[in-house]
Design a protein around this motif. Structure first.
Motif, PDB file in Angstrom:
ATOM      1  N   MET A   1     -18.671   5.475 -16.535  1.00 43.97           N
ATOM      2  CA  MET A   1     -17.639   6.074 -15.687  1.00 43.97           C
ATOM      3  C   MET A   1     -16.739   5.000 -15.080  1.00 43.97           C
ATOM      4  N   ASP A   2     -17.352   3.956 -14.538  1.00 42.17           N
ATOM      5  CA  ASP A   2     -16.566   2.879 -13.931  1.00 42.17           C
ATOM      6  C   ASP A   2     -15.692   2.180 -14.963  1.00 42.17           C
ATOM      7  N   ASP A   3     -16.235   1.967 -16.159  1.00 44.29           N
ATOM      8  CA  ASP A   3     -15.460   1.317 -17.212  1.00 44.29           C
ATOM      9  C   ASP A   3     -14.261   2.171 -17.610  1.00 44.29           C
ATOM     10  N   LEU A   4     -14.458   3.478 -17.717  1.00 47.38           N
ATOM     11  CA  LEU A   4     -13.361   4.365 -18.096  1.00 47.38           C
ATOM     12  C   LEU A   4     -12.305   4.447 -17.005  1.00 47.38           C
ATOM     13  N   ARG A   5     -12.724   4.437 -15.767  1.00 46.62           N
ATOM     14  CA  ARG A   5     -11.726   4.452 -14.690  1.00 46.62           C
ATOM     15  C   ARG A   5     -10.953   3.134 -14.660  1.00 46.62           C
ATOM     16  N   SER A   6     -11.622   2.027 -14.972  1.00 50.09           N
ATOM     17  CA  SER A   6     -10.913   0.744 -15.050  1.00 50.09           C
ATOM     18  C   SER A   6      -9.870   0.767 -16.158  1.00 50.09           C
ATOM     19  N   ALA A   7     -10.117   1.582 -17.193  1.00 52.49           N
ATOM     20  CA  ALA A   7      -9.157   1.737 -18.292  1.00 52.49           C
ATOM     21  C   ALA A   7      -8.144   2.841 -18.000  1.00 52.49           C
TER      22      ALA A   7
ATOM     23  N   LEU B   1      -5.580  19.915 -16.184  1.00 52.50           N
ATOM     24  CA  LEU B   1      -5.260  18.486 -16.142  1.00 52.50           C
ATOM     25  C   LEU B   1      -3.839  18.268 -15.645  1.00 52.50           C
ATOM     26  N   ARG B   2      -2.923  19.047 -16.177  1.00 50.33           N
ATOM     27  CA  ARG B   2      -1.526  18.930 -15.763  1.00 50.33           C
ATOM     28  C   ARG B   2      -1.357  19.292 -14.287  1.00 50.33           C
ATOM     29  N   ALA B   3      -2.050  20.345 -13.859  1.00 47.55           N
ATOM     30  CA  ALA B   3      -1.976  20.749 -12.461  1.00 47.55           C
ATOM     31  C   ALA B   3      -2.563  19.680 -11.542  1.00 47.55           C
ATOM     32  N   ALA B   4      -3.641  19.045 -11.976  1.00 55.09           N
ATOM     33  CA  ALA B   4      -4.270  18.000 -11.164  1.00 55.09           C
ATOM     34  C   ALA B   4      -3.347  16.801 -10.999  1.00 55.09           C
ATOM     35  N   ARG B   5      -2.617  16.449 -12.055  1.00 51.09           N
ATOM     36  CA  ARG B   5      -1.674  15.330 -11.947  1.00 51.09           C
ATOM     37  C   ARG B   5      -0.563  15.654 -10.959  1.00 51.09           C
ATOM     38  N   LEU B   6      -0.053  16.872 -11.033  1.00 49.07           N
ATOM     39  CA  LEU B   6       1.011  17.263 -10.106  1.00 49.07           C
ATOM     40  C   LEU B   6       0.505  17.275  -8.674  1.00 49.07           C
ATOM     41  N   ALA B   7      -0.722  17.764  -8.464  1.00 52.71           N
ATOM     42  CA  ALA B   7      -1.296  17.811  -7.122  1.00 52.71           C
ATOM     43  C   ALA B   7      -1.498  16.408  -6.568  1.00 52.71           C
TER      44      ALA B   7
ATOM     45  N   ALA C   1     -18.402  11.721 -10.957  1.00 52.42           N
ATOM     46  CA  ALA C   1     -17.199  11.327 -11.698  1.00 52.42           C
ATOM     47  C   ALA C   1     -15.933  11.717 -10.948  1.00 52.42           C
ATOM     48  N   ARG C   2     -15.929  12.901 -10.355  1.00 54.55           N
ATOM     49  CA  ARG C   2     -14.751  13.297  -9.572  1.00 54.55           C
ATOM     50  C   ARG C   2     -14.551  12.348  -8.403  1.00 54.55           C
ATOM     51  N   GLY C   3     -15.645  11.920  -7.805  1.00 58.98           N
ATOM     52  CA  GLY C   3     -15.547  10.970  -6.703  1.00 58.98           C
ATOM     53  C   GLY C   3     -15.018   9.619  -7.125  1.00 58.98           C
ATOM     54  N   LYS C   4     -15.178   9.283  -8.395  1.00 61.60           N
ATOM     55  CA  LYS C   4     -14.673   8.010  -8.906  1.00 61.60           C
ATOM     56  C   LYS C   4     -13.195   8.071  -9.280  1.00 61.60           C
ATOM     57  N   GLY C   5     -12.600   9.256  -9.233  1.00 58.60           N
ATOM     58  CA  GLY C   5     -11.150   9.339  -9.391  1.00 58.60           C
ATOM     59  C   GLY C   5     -10.630   9.940 -10.678  1.00 58.60           C
ATOM     60  N   PHE C   6     -11.487  10.496 -11.525  1.00 53.90           N
ATOM     61  CA  PHE C   6     -10.981  11.171 -12.716  1.00 53.90           C
ATOM     62  C   PHE C   6     -10.155  12.387 -12.302  1.00 53.90           C
ATOM     63  N   LEU C   7      -9.070  12.640 -13.010  1.00 58.10           N
ATOM     64  CA  LEU C   7      -8.287  13.840 -12.743  1.00 58.10           C
ATOM     65  C   LEU C   7      -9.075  15.098 -13.067  1.00 58.10           C
ATOM     66  N   LEU C   8      -9.885  15.027 -14.116  1.00 57.84           N
ATOM     67  CA  LEU C   8     -10.650  16.193 -14.541  1.00 57.84           C
ATOM     68  C   LEU C   8     -11.965  15.736 -15.152  1.00 57.84           C
ATOM     69  N   VAL C   9     -13.017  16.515 -14.917  1.00 57.98           N
ATOM     70  CA  VAL C   9     -14.337  16.242 -15.479  1.00 57.98           C
ATOM     71  C   VAL C   9     -14.911  17.547 -16.010  1.00 57.98           C
ATOM     72  N   SER C  10     -15.432  17.504 -17.219  1.00 57.89           N
ATOM     73  CA  SER C  10     -16.169  18.638 -17.779  1.00 57.89           C
ATOM     74  C   SER C  10     -17.544  18.129 -18.173  1.00 57.89           C
ATOM     75  N   ALA C  11     -18.575  18.635 -17.523  1.00 58.12           N
ATOM     76  CA  ALA C  11     -19.937  18.162 -17.779  1.00 58.12           C
ATOM     77  C   ALA C  11     -20.883  19.352 -17.770  1.00 58.12           C
TER      78      ALA C  11
ATOM     79  N   VAL D   1      -8.536   6.065 -17.557  1.00 58.79           N
ATOM     80  CA  VAL D   1      -8.746   7.308 -18.294  1.00 58.79           C
ATOM     81  C   VAL D   1      -8.735   8.483 -17.312  1.00 58.79           C
ATOM     82  N   ASP D   2      -8.039   9.558 -17.702  1.00 60.86           N
ATOM     83  CA  ASP D   2      -7.827  10.701 -16.814  1.00 60.86           C
ATOM     84  C   ASP D   2      -8.958  11.719 -16.848  1.00 60.86           C
ATOM     85  N   PHE D   3      -9.537  11.937 -18.024  1.00 63.67           N
ATOM     86  CA  PHE D   3     -10.402  13.098 -18.236  1.00 63.67           C
ATOM     87  C   PHE D   3     -11.692  12.637 -18.911  1.00 63.67           C
ATOM     88  N   LEU D   4     -12.824  13.016 -18.331  1.00 59.15           N
ATOM     89  CA  LEU D   4     -14.132  12.659 -18.862  1.00 59.15           C
ATOM     90  C   LEU D   4     -14.901  13.921 -19.242  1.00 59.15           C
TER      91      LEU D   4
END
Length: 319
Positions: free
Chosen positions: A240-246, A309-315, A282-292, A248-251
Motif C-alpha cells: 500500500m505504501d509503495d503504491l501511494r508513493s507511486a 473514482l471520478r466523484a472522489a477526485r472531484l470531492a 488503505a483509505r487512510g493512506k490516501g487512495f481515492l478508491l479501494v475495493s477489497a 496510484v489512485d485505486f487499489l
C-alpha cells in the motif's frame, strides 16, 4: 527446466514444475463467503453470444473468473486482446502459456464493434503478455482504444496492461491513446515474486504505474493484489505504501483462488472482516478508491467504480 504437459489439452500450458502444487495434494474447501451461482442467465447467454460472434477472447473465461455469471448477466465482459496464449508462466494464472500466434489486425475493430453491441458505458481491455513483440503489444492496445473511441465516443476505457518489461516506449504509446484508467496489477507482495510471478520485477511494475501518472496526470491509475498466498499483513501494508508513493489512485485486493492442482497452492482463505480492515487502512493512506473483498477482481464492478473514482477526485479537489 520448462516442460509441456498434456499435448491433447485444448489449452496447452508450459509449466515450471517447481511452482506447481503436488498433484495429490487436497484443494482447500471453499468457505461459504466464496460461493457463487453457476452462470446461465439470459443476459449471460446474450453476452457470450456477442463475444463468440466477434471472435473475441475474454479474461472472464480464460482466467476462470468466479464473477463471470454476475458480470455477463449485466453484459459486462473484459476483453482480452492479442490472443489467448501468454508468453509468461505465472504460478497463479489460468491463462494458457506457450508461443503466441501473430497479431490479428482486425481485432481492435471487432472489440469496438462488440463494445457497441453490448452498449457498454465502461469497458476494460486487457491482454496476455506478449514478450515476443518488440513493443509488447502497446500499439495494439492503442489501436483498440482508438477504435472504441470512434464507435462508442461516450464509453470510458480502462486498460489493464502487462508490465512491458524491457520494451522502451511501450507505456508512452498506450498513454498517448488516452485511456481513462491505466491499470497494472502488482498481483502479490515483493517477497513472493520469485514463486508467484517469476517473469516480472516488482519495482519495475511500481515504476510503470508511477510513470503513467507522470506522462498524463489526468489518467486514473489502478493496481491490485491477491491475498491468501502466504503474505503477511505487514507485507500488504508495505505494498500500500509503495503504491501511494507511486501516486496510484485505486487499489483492489481479492482472494487468490487456485485454478488447478498445477498452480500455486492457497495458503489460507482470508475472511471478509480482514478485507474490510485492509480497505479501511488503505483509505487512510490516501487512495481515492479501494475495493477489497474475497471476490474482488480488477474489473469487477469496474464501471460503477469508475463513476465513484471520478466523484472522489472531484470531492478531493473541492476540499
Amino acid at each position: 527446466m520448462i516442460t509441456l504437459l498434456d499435448t491433447n489439452d485444448p489449452k496447452p500450458r508450459l509449466r515450471h514444475p517447481e511452482k506447481a502444487s503436488r498433484p495429490d495434494s487436497p484443494l482447500l474447501p471453499k468457505p461459504g463467503w466464496l460461493r457463487v451461482r453457476a452462470p446461465g442467465s439470459p443476459g449471460y447467454v446474450q453476452t457470450r453470444d456477442i463475444v463468440r460472434e466477434h471472435r473475441l477472447h475474454t479474461v472472464c473465461e480464460e482466467a476462470a473468473c468466479p464473477n463471470i455469471g454476475e458480470c455477463w448477466q449485466k453484459r459486462h465482459a473484459t476483453m482480452m486482446i492479442m490472443g489467448s496464449i501468454c508468453t509468461r508462466a505465472c504460478a497463479f494464472c489460468n491463462v494458457a502459456t506457450g508461443r503466441p500466434g501473430p497479431l490479428d489486425a482486425g481485432e481492435p475493430q471487432r472489440v469496438a464493434d462488440a463494445v457497441a453491441r453490448l452498449a457498454l458505458e465502461h469497458v476494460v481491455v486487457t491482454s496476455v503478455d506478449r514478450d515476443d513483440l518488440a513493443d509488447g503489444g502497446a500499439r495494439h492496445f492503442a489501436e483498440t482504444i482508438r477504435a472504441i473511441r470512434a464507435s462508442s465516443p461516450m464509453t470510458t476505457i480502462e486498460v489493464l496492461t502487462p508490465d512491458f518489461l524491457r520494451k522502451d516506449g511501450a507505456l508512452e504509446t498506450v498513454i498517448a491513446a488516452h485511456p481513462d484508467v491505466f491499470n497494472h496489477n502488482l498481483e502479490t507482495v515483493p517477497g513472493l515474486y520469485l514463486k508467484i510471478r517469476p517473469g516480472a520485477r516488482y519495482f519495475h511494475s511500481l515504476r510503470l504505474l508511477q510513470r503513467a501518472k507522470e506522462i498524463d496526470p489526468q489518467v486514473f491509475t489502478k493496481s491490485g493484489i491477491m491475498v491468501g498466498l502466504g503474505e503477511t499483513r505487514e507485507d500488504v501494508l508495505q505494498v500500500m505504501d509503495d503504491l501511494r508513493s507511486a501516486d496510484v489512485d485505486f487499489l483492489t485486493i481479492g482472494q487468490y483462488l487456485q485454478p488447478t492442482r498445477k498452480h500455486a497452492e492457497i495458503d489460507r482463505y482470508v475472511p471478509p472482516d480482514e478485507f474490510e480492515a485492509y480497505a479501511q487502512t488503505a483509505r487512510g493512506k490516501g487512495f481515492l478508491l479501494v475495493s477489497a473483498s474475497p471476490l474482488t477482481r480488477s474489473s469487477y464492478h469496474a464501471g460503477d467504480d469508475f463513476a465513484r473514482l471520478r466523484a472522489a477526485r472531484l470531492a478531493r479537489a473541492d476540499s
